[in-house]
Design a protein around this motif. Sequence first.
Motif, short mmCIF file in Angstrom:
data_model
loop_
_atom_site.label_atom_id
_atom_site.label_comp_id
_atom_site.label_asym_id
_atom_site.label_seq_id
_atom_site.Cartn_x
_atom_site.Cartn_y
_atom_site.Cartn_z
N LEU A 232 0.71 -1.24 -0.19
CA LEU A 232 -0.07 0.30 -0.04
C LEU A 232 0.40 1.34 -0.03
O LEU A 232 0.64 2.80 -0.27
N TYR A 233 1.84 1.12 0.28
CA TYR A 233 2.90 2.39 0.18
C TYR A 233 3.07 2.66 -1.24
O TYR A 233 2.74 4.60 -1.45
N MET A 234 2.99 2.51 -1.91
CA MET A 234 3.34 3.32 -3.83
C MET A 234 1.78 3.62 -4.23
O MET A 234 1.25 4.70 -4.64
N PRO A 235 0.97 3.53 -3.44
CA PRO A 235 -0.66 3.20 -4.40
C PRO A 235 -1.21 5.05 -3.13
O PRO A 235 -1.44 5.91 -3.44
N ALA A 236 -0.17 4.72 -2.24
CA ALA A 236 -0.78 5.40 -0.70
C ALA A 236 -0.21 6.82 -1.31
O ALA A 236 -0.75 8.17 -1.27
N VAL A 237 0.90 7.16 -1.37
CA VAL A 237 1.99 8.03 -2.24
C VAL A 237 1.13 8.52 -3.66
O VAL A 237 0.88 10.52 -3.30
N ARG A 238 0.75 8.06 -4.31
CA ARG A 238 -0.12 8.60 -5.48
C ARG A 238 -1.20 9.37 -5.21
O ARG A 238 -1.57 9.82 -5.69
N ILE A 239 -1.82 9.01 -4.13
CA ILE A 239 -3.37 9.69 -3.70
C ILE A 239 -3.04 10.44 -2.78
O ILE A 239 -3.70 11.86 -2.93
N ALA A 240 -2.01 10.71 -1.98
CA ALA A 240 -1.69 12.12 -1.62
C ALA A 240 -0.93 12.80 -2.93
O ALA A 240 -1.45 14.53 -2.32
N HIS A 241 -0.11 12.57 -3.77
CA HIS A 241 0.05 13.98 -4.52
C HIS A 241 -1.55 13.78 -5.41
O HIS A 241 -1.04 15.49 -5.48
N ALA A 242 -2.40 13.03 -5.64
CA ALA A 242 -3.42 13.62 -6.33
C ALA A 242 -3.84 14.96 -5.47
O ALA A 242 -4.94 15.73 -5.40
N PHE A 243 -4.27 14.29 -3.71
CA PHE A 243 -4.72 15.30 -3.33
C PHE A 243 -4.11 16.27 -3.01
O PHE A 243 -4.74 17.47 -3.06
N TRP A 244 -2.71 16.41 -3.20
CA TRP A 244 -2.28 17.24 -3.17
C TRP A 244 -2.47 18.60 -4.16
O TRP A 244 -2.83 19.99 -3.90
N LEU A 245 -2.17 17.58 -5.39
CA LEU A 245 -2.79 18.82 -6.69
C LEU A 245 -3.84 19.20 -7.26
O LEU A 245 -4.84 20.61 -7.09
N GLY A 246 -5.26 17.96 -6.06
CA GLY A 246 -6.66 18.44 -6.83
C GLY A 246 -6.53 19.57 -5.98
O GLY A 246 -7.47 20.07 -5.75
N ASN A 253 -3.06 28.23 -9.34
CA ASN A 253 -3.56 28.90 -10.48
C ASN A 253 -3.82 28.66 -11.73
O ASN A 253 -3.93 29.23 -12.50
N LEU A 254 -3.79 27.19 -11.87
CA LEU A 254 -3.42 26.85 -13.05
C LEU A 254 -5.08 25.63 -12.76
O LEU A 254 -5.02 24.73 -12.77
N PRO A 255 -6.26 26.32 -13.81
CA PRO A 255 -6.84 25.36 -13.99
C PRO A 255 -6.82 24.06 -14.53
O PRO A 255 -7.99 22.91 -14.46
N ILE A 256 -5.53 24.01 -15.88
CA ILE A 256 -5.87 22.80 -16.07
C ILE A 256 -5.00 22.07 -15.00
O ILE A 256 -5.12 20.11 -15.55
N VAL A 257 -4.96 22.41 -13.94
CA VAL A 257 -4.10 21.22 -12.86
C VAL A 257 -4.83 20.38 -12.27
O VAL A 257 -5.25 19.67 -11.66
N SER A 258 -5.56 21.53 -11.46
CA SER A 258 -6.22 21.52 -10.62
C SER A 258 -7.52 20.92 -11.14
O SER A 258 -8.48 21.03 -11.97
N CYS A 259 -8.69 20.34 -9.97
CA CYS A 259 -10.03 19.95 -10.56
C CYS A 259 -11.01 21.41 -9.68
O CYS A 259 -10.34 22.47 -9.11
N GLY A 260 -12.65 20.61 -10.36
CA GLY A 260 -14.23 22.00 -10.39
C GLY A 260 -13.78 21.58 -8.33
O GLY A 260 -13.31 20.70 -7.43
N TRP A 261 -14.72 22.12 -7.69
CA TRP A 261 -15.20 21.96 -6.31
C TRP A 261 -16.01 20.78 -5.80
O TRP A 261 -15.51 20.41 -4.99
#
Length: 452
Positions: A232-246, A253-261
């Motif tokens: 579970l280490y590598m999937p959890a790290v990728r989840i953290a990356h997704a949360f940090w960017l999302g 402030n790049l709309p192409i990188v972040s997600c909607g509300w």
Amino acid sequence: MPNSSSLLLILSGNLFLQAALALSLTLLLHFIKIPALLLSGLFTYVHPDDVAPNNASSNGVRAAIRRPGTNDSELKPRKKSKERFEFDENKAQIFRLKLSDGHLQTRIYFEDFRSVFNSILVSLSCLLLHRFLPKSEESGVLKSGSFVPILFGFLGVGRIFVLIFRVSFERSASKLSEKHLSVLLGFLGFIVSLGTVHGAVPKWVFDVHFEALHGFEKLFIAIFMGCISCFLYMPAVRIAHAFWLGTDQLRCNLPIVSCGWFARLLLHANYLVMVLTSMLWVKPFTDLLLIDKNSRIENVTKLVGNVGMQKSEFSSFRLWCLLVSGLLQIVSLRSNVQMYLNEAVLCWYQRLHASKVPDLAYSRAKVFLHNHFVCLVVLQFFLPASMVLIFLGLSQLGDDLLTNYEGVCSVLPCSLLDKEVALFMAWWVLFVWTIYTSVTLALFRQGILCVS
């Protein structure tokens, strides 16, 4: 020759209903491609290739997905020139493609994701049906229909375990240092698990009970928990990356990188429910939520009353939190996968503006790998949540299953059929997942790690 009443009894039994549900769902899911619908519409990115790079008159580009670093010409040393540098805009382009069924068919692990998604959906449906079917204490395992959800549940757990092992050690999908760190964390998780199941960990740490297990079963559970800590280490790290960017923690402030509300709300809710659920088996936290019946301060009790939940209410609250957490992870799957694909765009953007003469070789490789391994990451996001839901379903099958399987359990380890063990395994998956994600987010916040 059986009479009509006995035949009607067989046809109306729980076993027939379970078998009919499993067979009909398997046939239906073969024609309805839910995994393809789940991933269709996501945006992926590719670097363009020059159609004729040696021809000065041709400046056309085309989107191509190929492995980086496959140039035919050898690298030549750069010569310093005083001429003015002219930036080639064709080298700075990136194409955005919307994933369709045809695109997904070409990605590795898509067939594995489709098959495991269908099998897990059938397993969860059988477990859910068993929860609402009428059961009798005198009915056997076959007549009660519990044999079908147990069979599909164990097959689902085994398939998840094999797949998550394959994707965790896939070549080029992650760094070698990450693989070494995951093995080290798995060994540490095995040591902690061994101390937990044998009672070496103090009782005031975790609210678990393994008194019904024997020596070999305790060793089997400890090994299984250690493997979960490893995978579970590598999937959890990728989840953290997704949360940090999302959630736009970078404030780019790049709309192409972040997600909607709405997707951002899902990411926050998913993480908060994970943290809350992972604390429900920690003894100091559970003592705060339960009513203290041994309180001797009568005046205070009369004044404010006993604030907390009964033991039965708290057990039900645990089950609902595990269910909501598993479902939220599946609901936020699209948002997490899109953030994984957007991470490659962020890398391309950073490399493009890093210097006057940008070196896009690294970003080109990053974009290719994120596009190539998208279904592998989908499996890494989907399998832990599915494991939580299956273990939760196995914990609700009943308390008399171990006695009905005495012949089988004398040969094979059936400790996962125990209600407390299955419930604890569902929590352990979520607990390890939350620890890895929270530590990674804390390292991001301190600037020790960065998304690039």
